[in-house]
Design a protein around this motif. Sequence first.
Motif: not given
Length: 205
Positions: A91-93, A172-174, A182-187
Amino acid sequence: MQSMSVVASSQAAAVSQRLASSKKLSPAISRPAAARKAVRVRAEGEAAAPGLETKGQNFEALKDIQEIMNILPHRYPFLLVDRVLEWEYGKYAVGYKLVSMNENFFCGHFPQRAIMPGVLQVEALAQLGGIVMIDPTDAAQQNNFFFGGVDNCRWRKPVVPGDVLMMRCDVSKFNKKFGICKMTAKAFVGEDLVCEAELTLVMGK
């Protein structure tokens, strides 16, 4: 000799008088001795009390560097996640990279102005993303994923020595059958968004 002494004394008195009446002096100079002592005591008290040095965040690790190295194959100088703060498999980290002037890439990027390369910011996000997609209960998955793609990547501000690169990756999709995530990544650095991208990671076979 006596006349010279008198002249010197009168000159010293004149200088002292000018100093006392000067408006350019620090206020402490013209204060009475008792007031100066009180100011000095307050300053010492402030220095002794906890101040800015206690304000920094030292986030408690959900996964520390030893656990991260048990998951990721990367090692110095290419391990770019120092701590994971929040994590839910698939899901997320949320995690971060402490950016130090001792990073080897700063020797050449750039000698006159140290800036963390944008591609390494994306790599750090991908490493955090790998931690999201690896099932900790499946030993066969450990250390076994690849970078599959980057879309809509943007860099907003430079990342420099002393910054804490806070990162978040959201799936977003696994497709677990084919091992594609696929994932959305932000820093972020503070409240500033410095890098964002859509990542594709592929489970190795």
